[in-house]
Design an enzyme around this catalytic site. Structure first.
Site: not given
Length: 173
Positions: A13, A15-16, A44, A73-74
């Site tokens: 990502n 943006g991340k 996964e 992870d969020s």
């Protein structure tokens, strides 16, 4: 000439990765994404907690790249929806859903609940892999009141403005 160490951000990502580059500016290393090191396969997320998913990503990408790896992870946890979407936030409106579709699904679920039952938490977990060592720091959850609009664009996509942000914009702090 010495080469700076590289830290892999376990995300494709953009943006991340940009957000991490901003947050970790000044570290004596080069931050690289999975795309930067030529990894195209998506991991996964089969865990049942944020920490498990972060660990799965960190272990997998560290093994594939050979680099020190930082993963996270969020998810959004809405009390009125029984904690949903939680760790399933990215897939809440189905595989391939857009940010707008996930937000619409959340708002649809909230319509049956009045404002006092709209507490929302943001769960989050980090994992860092360095050689054989795995660190799982504890991140406290933040809780706020969720609303049904308006939206704001972030590096991670669309999100609802928090009630506190709306009140600040309208001078009700």
């Amino acid at each position: 000439m010495t080469t700076r160490p590289r830290l892999l951000i376990a995300s494709a990502n953009r943006g991340k990765v940009a957000e991490y580059r901003s947050l970790l500016e000044g570290l004596e290393c080069d931050l690289v994404s999975v795309r930067d090191v030529g990894i195209s396969a998506v991991v996964e997320e089969t865990g049942t907690t944020y920490a498990e998913n972060a660990r799965i990503k960190a272990v997998t990408y560290a093994a594939r790249s050979g680099l020190v790896t930082l993963a996270d992870d969020s998810g959004l946890e809405v009390d009125a929806l029984g904690g949903e979407p939680g760790i399933y936030s990215a897939r809440y409106a189905g595989d391939g859903a857009t940010d707008a579709e996930r937000i619409a699904r959340t708002i649809e679920g909230l319509r049956a609940h009045n404002a006092r039952h709209r507490a929302v938490g943001h769960g989050f977990a980090f994992t860092e892999i360095t050689g054989d060592a795995i660190r799982l720091p504890t991140i406290p959850r933040s809780y706020q009141k969720i609303n049904t609009g308006p939206f704001v664009r972030t590096p991670f996509g669309l999100r609802l403005l928090r009630q506190s942000e709306i009140e600040r914009i309208h001078g009700h702090t």
